[in-house]
Design an enzyme around this catalytic site. Structure first.
Site, PDB file in Angstrom:
ATOM      1  N   ARG A 184      31.095  36.843  34.206  1.00 16.53           N
ATOM      2  CA  ARG A 184      32.025  37.244  33.138  1.00 16.53           C
ATOM      3  C   ARG A 184      31.597  36.626  31.810  1.00 16.53           C
ATOM      4  O   ARG A 184      31.593  37.291  30.763  1.00 16.53           O
ATOM      5  CB  ARG A 184      33.440  36.757  33.488  1.00 16.53           C
ATOM      6  CG  ARG A 184      34.122  37.549  34.596  1.00 16.53           C
ATOM      7  CD  ARG A 184      35.361  36.812  35.091  1.00 16.53           C
ATOM      8  NE  ARG A 184      36.148  37.640  36.005  1.00 16.53           N
ATOM      9  CZ  ARG A 184      37.121  37.156  36.776  1.00 16.53           C
ATOM     10  NH1 ARG A 184      37.428  35.869  36.770  1.00 16.53           N
ATOM     11  NH2 ARG A 184      37.808  37.978  37.563  1.00 16.53           N
ATOM     12  N   ILE A 188      38.216  42.958  48.364  1.00 17.20           N
ATOM     13  CA  ILE A 188      36.848  42.506  48.087  1.00 17.20           C
ATOM     14  C   ILE A 188      35.947  42.926  49.250  1.00 17.20           C
ATOM     15  O   ILE A 188      34.834  43.413  49.054  1.00 17.20           O
ATOM     16  CB  ILE A 188      36.795  40.971  47.882  1.00 17.20           C
ATOM     17  CG1 ILE A 188      37.598  40.587  46.638  1.00 17.20           C
ATOM     18  CG2 ILE A 188      35.354  40.460  47.784  1.00 17.20           C
ATOM     19  CD1 ILE A 188      37.737  39.091  46.413  1.00 17.20           C
ATOM     20  N   HIS A 242      37.269  26.800  40.102  1.00 18.68           N
ATOM     21  CA  HIS A 242      37.491  28.234  39.855  1.00 18.68           C
ATOM     22  C   HIS A 242      38.989  28.412  39.611  1.00 18.68           C
ATOM     23  O   HIS A 242      39.756  28.786  40.501  1.00 18.68           O
ATOM     24  CB  HIS A 242      37.044  29.078  41.050  1.00 18.68           C
ATOM     25  CG  HIS A 242      37.515  30.507  40.925  1.00 18.68           C
ATOM     26  ND1 HIS A 242      37.056  31.360  39.956  1.00 18.68           N
ATOM     27  CD2 HIS A 242      38.442  31.207  41.616  1.00 18.68           C
ATOM     28  CE1 HIS A 242      37.673  32.529  40.072  1.00 18.68           C
ATOM     29  NE2 HIS A 242      38.521  32.457  41.063  1.00 18.68           N
ATOM     30  N   ALA A 301      38.860  43.613  55.836  1.00 18.52           N
ATOM     31  CA  ALA A 301      39.696  44.800  55.631  1.00 18.52           C
ATOM     32  C   ALA A 301      40.368  44.783  54.263  1.00 18.52           C
ATOM     33  O   ALA A 301      41.128  45.696  53.926  1.00 18.52           O
ATOM     34  CB  ALA A 301      40.763  44.886  56.732  1.00 18.52           C
ATOM     35  N   ARG A 310      51.998  27.567  43.391  1.00 21.92           N
ATOM     36  CA  ARG A 310      50.566  27.359  43.650  1.00 21.92           C
ATOM     37  C   ARG A 310      50.360  26.387  44.823  1.00 21.92           C
ATOM     38  O   ARG A 310      49.492  26.569  45.660  1.00 21.92           O
ATOM     39  CB  ARG A 310      49.922  26.793  42.364  1.00 21.92           C
ATOM     40  CG  ARG A 310      48.414  26.728  42.433  1.00 21.92           C
ATOM     41  CD  ARG A 310      47.810  26.219  41.137  1.00 21.92           C
ATOM     42  NE  ARG A 310      46.456  25.719  41.384  1.00 21.92           N
ATOM     43  CZ  ARG A 310      45.371  26.487  41.420  1.00 21.92           C
ATOM     44  NH1 ARG A 310      45.468  27.782  41.233  1.00 21.92           N
ATOM     45  NH2 ARG A 310      44.193  25.956  41.657  1.00 21.92           N
ATOM     46  N   ASP A 340      32.861  33.933  37.450  1.00 27.54           N
ATOM     47  CA  ASP A 340      33.128  33.364  36.127  1.00 27.54           C
ATOM     48  C   ASP A 340      31.839  33.335  35.301  1.00 27.54           C
ATOM     49  O   ASP A 340      31.849  33.637  34.111  1.00 27.54           O
ATOM     50  CB  ASP A 340      33.711  31.950  36.286  1.00 27.54           C
ATOM     51  CG  ASP A 340      34.899  31.955  37.233  1.00 27.54           C
ATOM     52  OD1 ASP A 340      35.888  32.628  36.931  1.00 27.54           O
ATOM     53  OD2 ASP A 340      34.817  31.319  38.303  1.00 27.54           O
TER      54      ASP A 340
HETATM   55  P1  NAX Z   1      43.164  41.106  49.901  1.00 32.61           P
HETATM   56  O1  NAX Z   1      44.560  40.616  50.093  1.00 32.61           O
HETATM   57  O2  NAX Z   1      42.927  42.509  49.488  1.00 32.61           O
HETATM   58  O3  NAX Z   1      42.325  40.858  51.230  1.00 32.61           O
HETATM   59  C1  NAX Z   1      42.377  39.668  51.942  1.00 32.61           C
HETATM   60  C2  NAX Z   1      42.114  39.990  53.381  1.00 32.61           C
HETATM   61  O4  NAX Z   1      42.045  38.756  54.080  1.00 32.61           O
HETATM   62  C3  NAX Z   1      43.218  40.822  54.034  1.00 32.61           C
HETATM   63  O5  NAX Z   1      42.649  41.920  54.711  1.00 32.61           O
HETATM   64  C4  NAX Z   1      43.876  39.841  54.989  1.00 32.61           C
HETATM   65  O6  NAX Z   1      44.416  40.457  56.139  1.00 32.61           O
HETATM   66  C5  NAX Z   1      42.690  38.942  55.326  1.00 32.61           C
HETATM   67  N1  NAX Z   1      43.076  37.654  55.910  1.00 32.61           N
HETATM   68  C6  NAX Z   1      44.172  36.901  55.674  1.00 32.61           C
HETATM   69  N2  NAX Z   1      44.167  35.812  56.457  1.00 32.61           N
HETATM   70  C7  NAX Z   1      43.032  35.869  57.187  1.00 32.61           C
HETATM   71  C8  NAX Z   1      42.463  35.038  58.178  1.00 32.61           C
HETATM   72  N3  NAX Z   1      43.077  33.914  58.587  1.00 32.61           N
HETATM   73  N4  NAX Z   1      41.283  35.398  58.743  1.00 32.61           N
HETATM   74  C9  NAX Z   1      40.659  36.526  58.350  1.00 32.61           C
HETATM   75  N5  NAX Z   1      41.156  37.369  57.425  1.00 32.61           N
HETATM   76  C10 NAX Z   1      42.322  37.043  56.844  1.00 32.61           C
HETATM   77  O7  NAX Z   1      42.515  40.065  48.855  1.00 32.61           O
HETATM   78  P2  NAX Z   1      41.179  40.216  48.020  1.00 32.61           P
HETATM   79  O8  NAX Z   1      41.472  40.844  46.711  1.00 32.61           O
HETATM   80  O9  NAX Z   1      40.120  40.793  48.878  1.00 32.61           O
HETATM   81  O10 NAX Z   1      40.884  38.667  47.697  1.00 32.61           O
HETATM   82  C11 NAX Z   1      40.515  37.774  48.730  1.00 32.61           C
HETATM   83  C12 NAX Z   1      40.497  36.347  48.206  1.00 32.61           C
HETATM   84  O11 NAX Z   1      39.529  36.184  47.174  1.00 32.61           O
HETATM   85  C13 NAX Z   1      41.816  35.881  47.599  1.00 32.61           C
HETATM   86  O12 NAX Z   1      42.091  34.556  48.037  1.00 32.61           O
HETATM   87  C14 NAX Z   1      41.510  35.860  46.116  1.00 32.61           C
HETATM   88  O13 NAX Z   1      42.357  34.970  45.407  1.00 32.61           O
HETATM   89  C15 NAX Z   1      40.075  35.421  46.122  1.00 32.61           C
HETATM   90  N6  NAX Z   1      39.282  35.638  44.904  1.00 32.61           N
HETATM   91  C16 NAX Z   1      38.373  34.695  44.566  1.00 32.61           C
HETATM   92  C17 NAX Z   1      37.540  34.826  43.481  1.00 32.61           C
HETATM   93  C18 NAX Z   1      36.538  33.779  43.138  1.00 32.61           C
HETATM   94  O14 NAX Z   1      35.882  33.940  42.102  1.00 32.61           O
HETATM   95  N7  NAX Z   1      36.344  32.694  43.896  1.00 32.61           N
HETATM   96  C19 NAX Z   1      37.636  36.015  42.600  1.00 32.61           C
HETATM   97  C20 NAX Z   1      38.282  37.178  43.243  1.00 32.61           C
HETATM   98  C21 NAX Z   1      39.457  36.866  44.138  1.00 32.61           C
HETATM   99  O15 NAX Z   1      40.596  36.723  43.345  1.00 32.61           O
END
Ligand code: NAX
Length: 332
Positions: free
Chosen positions: A162, A16, A187, A13, A98, A159
């Site tokens: 990018r 991403i 990362h 939801a 962090r 990365d």
């Molecule tokens: P959002 O906050 O828009 O979405 C995260 C979703 O995860 C929310 O809907 C939330 O309710 C849900 N969630 C939280 N706890 C949960 C659980 N225990 N079980 C199932 N769902 C759960 O974040 P979004 O922008 O979509 O980013 C998601 C994650 O990707 C973040 O941790 C972010 O830091 C990470 N990223 C990682 C990247 C990478 O290259 N490895 C890049 C993009 C992003 O920053």
């Protein structure tokens, strides 16, 4: 048509998730002729939003989507799945250190590791996107001991993409004409984007990126920091973190696992270190890998100079600290 592939997306939801569910449903990862059953996990307060996402996916009328299973129950989400995109994590809140974020998130990945262990197929391929991605993947694998640990990987493909885009723009060539850029390590801002072994096709000739760019100070300076800080730059511009590009990178990563890498090309992903390139064994370190029959192998024998070794050491040190903090947090 082939047998359906059961795919779980957590955090479905979220930002991403919104792009990723569509991309996976469109056939971009498992193939246009492979039906998918999408298991979509989020937390209970997000169920109404998740139902909205399902309504939209239904309305896309995607031929590959055989079924949609929205749920807040990890058992349902992970039951018999073949592939998992673990995106869901707690976002960093204002004033949060962090370390606090790491402690909160690794606990989520501990619980999900335990659930994968019980309910997923033993052949499941698990991609961790939620941050801190490398260390979350390590914890998830640790708590899923019946699944081979090679089946877990962490995403550094964004990365890599990018870095590839920066070099292509600098040379004025299409992005697909830049190959074999490596992301080493975590990362995080200690990652090392490395073009020393990369090639580019310029005016029909294949040349090394170093020879094509001819600017050592850029490649060892601004290029690296631009890639390291790109996530922050997107937040500053969009007032939201990278989502479409993160979803695309997650698809690229899983597609590489599912369909393999092309001859002569490698991709970067966080995988368990076996000590290659003097890295600490057992941390999830991003390496260049080739993939065949859904199995990755670290590309060996690339020369590492003193500059690169210093960068590898710095990111390795951070990964060891994260691992120790994560293991301690899971025991509390
Ligand atoms: P959002 O906050 O828009 O979405 C995260 C979703 O995860 C929310 O809907 C939330 O309710 C849900 N969630 C939280 N706890 C949960 C659980 N225990 N079980 C199932 N769902 C759960 O974040 P979004 O922008 O979509 O980013 C998601 C994650 O990707 C973040 O941790 C972010 O830091 C990470 N990223 C990682 C990247 C990478 O290259 N490895 C890049 C993009 C992003 O920053």
């Amino acid at each position: 048509m082939a047998e359906p592939v059961r795919v779980c997306i957590t955090g479905a939801a979220g930002q991403i998730g919104y792009s990723l569910v569509y991309m996976v449903g469109s056939g971009a990862v498992f193939g246009a002729d492979t039906p998918v059953i999408l298991h979509l996990l989020d937390i209970a307060p997000m169920m109404s939003v998740l139902n909205g996402v399902c309504m939209e996916i239904s309305d896309c009328a995607l031929p590959c989507v055989r079924d949609l299973i929205p749920t807040d129950n990890p058992e349902v989400a992970f039951k018999d799945i073949d592939a998992a995109f673990l995106v869901g994590a707690m976002p960093r809140k204002e004033g949060m250190e962090r370390k606090d974020l790491l402690a909160a998130n690794v606990k989520i990945f501990k619980v999900q590791g335990e659930a994968l262990d019980k309910f997923a197929k033993k052949s499941v391929k698990v991609l961790v996107v939620g941050n801190p991605a490398n260390t979350n993947a390590l914890i998830c694998a640790k708590y899923a001991p019946s699944i081979p640990r090679e089946n877990f990987s962490a995403m550094t493909r964004l990365d890599q993409n990018r870095a590839q885009a920066q070099i292509a723009q600098r040379l004025g060539i299409p992005v697909m004409d830049v190959k074999n850029i490596i992301i080493w390590g975590n990362h995080s801002s200690t990652q090392f984007p490395d073009v020393r072994h990369a090639s580019a096709t310029v005016n029909g000739q294949k040349v090394s990126v170093y020879d094509a760019i001819k600017d050592d100070s850029y490649l060892k300076g601004d290029f690296i920091t631009t890639v390291q800080k790109r996530g922050g730059a997107v937040i500053a511009a969009r007032r939201l973190s990278s989502a479409m590009s993160a979803a695309k990178a997650a698809c690229d990563h899983m597609k590489s696992i599912w369909q393999g890498t092309s001859e002569g090309q490698y991709v970067s992903m966080g995988v368990f270190s076996d000590g290659s390139y003097n890295t600490p064994e057992g941390v999830m370190f991003s390496f260049p890998v080739t993939i065949k029959d859904k199995k990755w192998s670290i590309v060996m024998g690339l020369p590492i100079d003193d500059f690169a070794q210093g960068k590898l050491d710095a990111t390795a040190k951070e990964l060891c600290e994260e691992r120790d903090d994560a293991i301690a947090a899971c025991q509390n």
